[in-house]
Design a protein around this motif. Structure first.
Motif, PDB file in Angstrom:
ATOM      1  N   LEU A 108     -16.685  17.113 -28.374  1.00 24.56           N
ATOM      2  CA  LEU A 108     -16.728  18.288 -27.498  1.00 24.56           C
ATOM      3  C   LEU A 108     -17.182  17.916 -26.093  1.00 24.56           C
ATOM      4  CD1 LEU A 108     -18.196  21.088 -29.821  1.00 24.56           C
ATOM      5  CD2 LEU A 108     -15.820  20.732 -29.132  1.00 24.56           C
ATOM      6  N   LEU A 109     -18.199  17.037 -25.997  1.00 26.26           N
ATOM      7  CA  LEU A 109     -18.661  16.605 -24.674  1.00 26.26           C
ATOM      8  C   LEU A 109     -17.572  15.832 -23.944  1.00 26.26           C
ATOM      9  CD1 LEU A 109     -22.390  15.437 -24.938  1.00 26.26           C
ATOM     10  CD2 LEU A 109     -21.455  17.305 -23.593  1.00 26.26           C
ATOM     11  N   MET A 110     -16.894  14.944 -24.646  1.00 25.57           N
ATOM     12  CA  MET A 110     -15.798  14.210 -24.007  1.00 25.57           C
ATOM     13  C   MET A 110     -14.692  15.156 -23.568  1.00 25.57           C
ATOM     14  SD  MET A 110     -15.272  10.613 -26.034  1.00 25.57           S
ATOM     15  CE  MET A 110     -14.776  11.404 -27.557  1.00 25.57           C
ATOM     16  N   GLY A 111     -14.389  16.135 -24.413  1.00 26.70           N
ATOM     17  CA  GLY A 111     -13.381  17.117 -24.029  1.00 26.70           C
ATOM     18  C   GLY A 111     -13.794  17.908 -22.810  1.00 26.70           C
ATOM     19  N   LEU A 112     -15.104  18.229 -22.715  1.00 28.94           N
ATOM     20  CA  LEU A 112     -15.596  18.955 -21.536  1.00 28.94           C
ATOM     21  C   LEU A 112     -15.434  18.106 -20.282  1.00 28.94           C
ATOM     22  CD1 LEU A 112     -17.110  21.316 -20.202  1.00 28.94           C
ATOM     23  CD2 LEU A 112     -19.262  20.176 -20.850  1.00 28.94           C
ATOM     24  N   GLY A 113     -15.819  16.820 -20.354  1.00 25.15           N
ATOM     25  CA  GLY A 113     -15.662  15.955 -19.187  1.00 25.15           C
ATOM     26  C   GLY A 113     -14.209  15.809 -18.774  1.00 25.15           C
ATOM     27  N   ALA A 114     -13.307  15.663 -19.752  1.00 28.07           N
ATOM     28  CA  ALA A 114     -11.885  15.556 -19.434  1.00 28.07           C
ATOM     29  C   ALA A 114     -11.344  16.863 -18.863  1.00 28.07           C
ATOM     30  CB  ALA A 114     -11.101  15.155 -20.676  1.00 28.07           C
ATOM     31  N   TRP A 115     -11.812  17.985 -19.393  1.00 25.41           N
ATOM     32  CA  TRP A 115     -11.340  19.289 -18.912  1.00 25.41           C
ATOM     33  C   TRP A 115     -11.808  19.535 -17.477  1.00 25.41           C
ATOM     34  CZ3 TRP A 115     -13.967  23.849 -17.556  1.00 25.41           C
ATOM     35  CH2 TRP A 115     -13.151  24.972 -17.383  1.00 25.41           C
ATOM     36  N   LEU A 116     -13.053  19.140 -17.175  1.00 22.41           N
ATOM     37  CA  LEU A 116     -13.555  19.326 -15.815  1.00 22.41           C
ATOM     38  C   LEU A 116     -12.783  18.476 -14.811  1.00 22.41           C
ATOM     39  CD1 LEU A 116     -17.412  19.359 -16.488  1.00 22.41           C
ATOM     40  CD2 LEU A 116     -15.974  21.306 -15.855  1.00 22.41           C
ATOM     41  N   GLY A 117     -12.285  17.322 -15.256  1.00 28.50           N
ATOM     42  CA  GLY A 117     -11.565  16.445 -14.339  1.00 28.50           C
ATOM     43  C   GLY A 117     -10.060  16.540 -14.445  1.00 28.50           C
ATOM     44  N   ARG A 118      -9.556  17.602 -15.082  1.00 30.29           N
ATOM     45  CA  ARG A 118      -8.111  17.689 -15.336  1.00 30.29           C
ATOM     46  C   ARG A 118      -7.321  18.031 -14.085  1.00 30.29           C
ATOM     47  NH1 ARG A 118     -10.180  22.541 -15.775  1.00 30.29           N
ATOM     48  NH2 ARG A 118      -8.916  24.420 -15.455  1.00 30.29           N
TER      49      ARG A 118
ATOM     50  N   LEU B 144     -11.725   9.453 -21.551  1.00 25.13           N
ATOM     51  CA  LEU B 144     -12.391   8.849 -20.397  1.00 25.13           C
ATOM     52  C   LEU B 144     -11.442   8.671 -19.225  1.00 25.13           C
ATOM     53  CD1 LEU B 144     -14.662   6.108 -22.009  1.00 25.13           C
ATOM     54  CD2 LEU B 144     -15.418   7.903 -20.449  1.00 25.13           C
ATOM     55  N   LEU B 145     -10.147   8.584 -19.481  1.00 23.12           N
ATOM     56  CA  LEU B 145      -9.187   8.392 -18.397  1.00 23.12           C
ATOM     57  C   LEU B 145      -9.214   9.529 -17.389  1.00 23.12           C
ATOM     58  CD1 LEU B 145      -6.008   6.873 -20.067  1.00 23.12           C
ATOM     59  CD2 LEU B 145      -7.212   5.994 -18.076  1.00 23.12           C
ATOM     60  N   TRP B 146      -9.482  10.743 -17.847  1.00 21.84           N
ATOM     61  CA  TRP B 146      -9.439  11.886 -16.927  1.00 21.84           C
ATOM     62  C   TRP B 146     -10.533  11.824 -15.869  1.00 21.84           C
ATOM     63  CZ3 TRP B 146      -5.254  14.880 -16.827  1.00 21.84           C
ATOM     64  CH2 TRP B 146      -4.404  14.824 -17.930  1.00 21.84           C
ATOM     65  N   PRO B 147     -11.815  11.672 -16.225  1.00 19.68           N
ATOM     66  CA  PRO B 147     -12.807  11.545 -15.142  1.00 19.68           C
ATOM     67  C   PRO B 147     -12.699  10.233 -14.369  1.00 19.68           C
ATOM     68  CG  PRO B 147     -13.866  11.273 -17.279  1.00 19.68           C
ATOM     69  CD  PRO B 147     -12.468  11.746 -17.554  1.00 19.68           C
ATOM     70  N   LEU B 148     -12.133   9.193 -14.986  1.00 22.14           N
ATOM     71  CA  LEU B 148     -12.001   7.924 -14.275  1.00 22.14           C
ATOM     72  C   LEU B 148     -10.893   7.941 -13.233  1.00 22.14           C
ATOM     73  CD1 LEU B 148     -12.489   5.311 -17.148  1.00 22.14           C
ATOM     74  CD2 LEU B 148     -13.964   5.625 -15.158  1.00 22.14           C
ATOM     75  N   THR B 149      -9.957   8.875 -13.338  1.00 20.85           N
ATOM     76  CA  THR B 149      -8.830   8.918 -12.399  1.00 20.85           C
ATOM     77  C   THR B 149      -8.839  10.167 -11.531  1.00 20.85           C
ATOM     78  OG1 THR B 149      -7.447   9.898 -14.146  1.00 20.85           O
ATOM     79  CG2 THR B 149      -7.348   7.515 -13.877  1.00 20.85           C
ATOM     80  N   VAL B 150      -9.997  10.830 -11.392  1.00 18.21           N
ATOM     81  CA  VAL B 150     -10.046  11.999 -10.516  1.00 18.21           C
ATOM     82  C   VAL B 150      -9.868  11.554  -9.071  1.00 18.21           C
ATOM     83  CG1 VAL B 150     -11.511  13.328 -12.077  1.00 18.21           C
ATOM     84  CG2 VAL B 150     -12.559  11.888 -10.332  1.00 18.21           C
ATOM     85  N   ARG B 151      -9.356  12.436  -8.258  1.00 12.16           N
ATOM     86  CA  ARG B 151      -9.123  12.128  -6.851  1.00 12.16           C
ATOM     87  C   ARG B 151     -10.405  12.340  -6.065  1.00 12.16           C
ATOM     88  NH1 ARG B 151      -3.956  15.565  -5.124  1.00 12.16           N
ATOM     89  NH2 ARG B 151      -4.205  14.320  -3.247  1.00 12.16           N
TER      90      ARG B 151
END
Length: 502
Positions: free
Chosen positions: A62-72, A444-451
């Motif tokens: 759930l935490l990973m999903g939250l981080g990915a969702w915030l950086g989507r 992890l790819l989502w927060p790692l590739t945010v602009r």
């Protein structure tokens, strides 16, 4: 507390949490695994450990999903916000791995009954791992941690490589040698003398090779821009504003040594099917000029050698006639005339080391491979941990007797037993590692590739390297089994038959 000091204290605490918390949560899998394994092999483990662990893993997902969702979103994020999303996702990944700690002991317990239908070496290997529960669980958990790290890093590296490939913009035509000033705050030559020194070094290393030169107005000049009606130059073009130079530069841009050159005629270099017979030059010679002056010059159309070479070429004479002082910007070796090898580039770089010049050869996008040794090391650690559970003789005398009866006391039976034991422990570790590493890497790819900058492009679709993951999950147990059989040196003791009574 002064504001600056408070800010630095906050950043130190934040970076400390960034480094320590994910590591602490991930390494929690080891004590959880050891505590969940009952010391007595006849005891059953408490299912509460498994339930609690799976709950922790679910919270981590759930935490990973939250981080990915915030950086989507593809909008721009601040550096602090991006770091916060990454920290949340990393902690979630650590909780996912930590929650899987009790699972190896549970797997060893529940797979025992299913192994009874297997051939004797496999059945005895499953029993042996269950009997030496603490040692086997520790080895499997460490293999799981190493495999999860290796797979997650592979997923992240493949995804970031795809994103980097989309962000890559060439600086020249393929194979072109570019030399420009290496000064940090002035990436162009400060004088014609500096450029002449660099040119002489190039000519000594590459004798007889024509050297083109692009130019730019000096720093004291205020504004210069070329524009053609109905012509729009892409921002991805190397010279997206204009290119100033002589006939060598023009023929480098078009890739055609027969391109006609007239020092009083601009050239619109584009692949679009348009017409342009004039170019408008807007300029301000001095920053004190009240208005921008314009001048229209004759122009012709030419095709670029590469889509990235689209630009408006303005001969140097036209710009100097406006009152500008031009300085060298880049020295260029046209790949049509000479392809520079890697060895020549290195020698030229060494020769120009004292002149603070940057030597660059455009060879296209090159994917980073620095992560491969790290993944290889992680998988070797996983393999070593799996083999640690496959060494030595059987856990008890009864196991040894059954093994001797099954193989008639032969060394082959003992090797099959060791191979099965090492392969089974590796299978448990790699499967659990893949279960943890795949979602961790993909999220992890989502927060790692945010602009974090305006120039960063929109994300490209991420491709998960399923063939590589399947190869690890299938290949590591097979390799562990092969090594387990190869390293099986200790044969079970075969008692000497008693002499018959007279």
């Amino acid at each position: 507390m002064p504001f600056d000091l408070a800010y630095y204290v906050f950043m130190a605490v934040f970076l400390g949490l960034f480094a320590v918390l994910p590591l602490m949560t991930a390494t929690g899998a080891v004590p959880a695994a050891v505590l969940s394994a009952p010391p007595n092999r006849h005891e059953l483990m408490s299912r509460r450990f498994v339930v609690a662990g799976l709950f922790v893993s679910f919270a981590g997902v759930l935490l990973m999903g939250l981080g990915a969702w915030l950086g989507r979103a593809d909008s721009r994020y601040g550096a602090l916000a991006a770091s916060g999303m990454l920290l949340i996702t990393l902690i979630g990944a650590g909780l996912l791995v930590a929650g899987l700690g009790p699972v190896p002991s549970w797997l060893l317990e529940i797979t025992g009954p299913y192994a009874e239908r297997l051939p004797p070496p496999f059945r005895l290997a499953a029993r042996d791992l269950a009997h030496r529960r603490v040692r086997a669980v520790l080895a499997i958990t460490l293999a799981m941690l190493a495999t999860a790290f290796g797979i997650a890093l592979t997923v992240v590296a493949v995804g970031e490589t795809a994103q980097s490939r989309a962000e890559y913009s060439p600086r020249a035509r393929p194979g072109t040698l570019l030399v420009r000033s290496g000064t940090l705050f002035a990436p162009f030559f400060s004088s014609a003398a500096d450029a002449g020194t660099v040119r002489a070094a190039i000519e000594r290393e590459l004798p007889g090779v024509p050297i083109a030169q692009s130019e730019r107005p000096s720093r004291e000049s205020w504004h210069f821009h070329a524009n053609a009606e109905n012509i729009e130059i892409s921002e991805e073009a190397v010279y997206w504003d204009q290119a100033i130079g002589d006939e060598k530069l023009l023929r480098y841009l078009t890739g055609d040594q027969s391109t006609p050159y007239d020092e009083d005629t601009a050239v619109v270099i584009t692949s679009a099917d348009v017409k342009a017979d004039s170019v408008e030059l807007s300029y301000e010679i001095d920053e004190n000029d009240d208005t921008t002056k314009t001048r229209t010059v004759r122009a012709v159309i030419a095709r670029p050698a590469d889509p990235y070479m689209e630009t408006i070429f303005v001969p140097s004479k036209i710009v100097r006639d406006l009152g500008y002082r031009l300085l060298p910007d880049e020295l260029i070796v046209d790949p049509t005339l000479r392809r520079v090898t890697v060895q020549e580039q290195e020698r030229l770089d060494d020769r120009l080391d004292d002149t603070v010049a940057e030597v660059y050869v455009e060879r296209g996008f090159a994917a980073s491979t620095g992560w491969l040794p790290v993944v290889a090391a992680a998988l070797l650690v996983a393999l070593g941990c799996a083999l640690a559970a496959g060494f030595g003789k059987a856990a008890d005398a009864r196991q040894a007797r059954v093994l001797r009866r099954a193989g008639n006391g032969s060394a082959a039976a003992f090797r099959w037993f060791c191979a099965s034991r090492a392969g089974l422990s590796a299978l448990y570790g790699t499967v659990l590692g893949a279960v943890a590493g795949c979602p961790a890497g993909m999220l992890l790819l989502w927060p790692l590739t945010v602009r974090t900058t305006w120039e960063a492009p929109v994300r490209v679709p991420f491709e998960t390297p399923w063939p590589a993951i399947v190869a690890v999950v299938a290949g590591l147990p097979l390799l562990a089994a092969a090594l387990g059989a190869l390293l099986a040196r200790e044969r079970p003791h075969v008692p000497t038959p008693a002499a018959p009574r007279p």
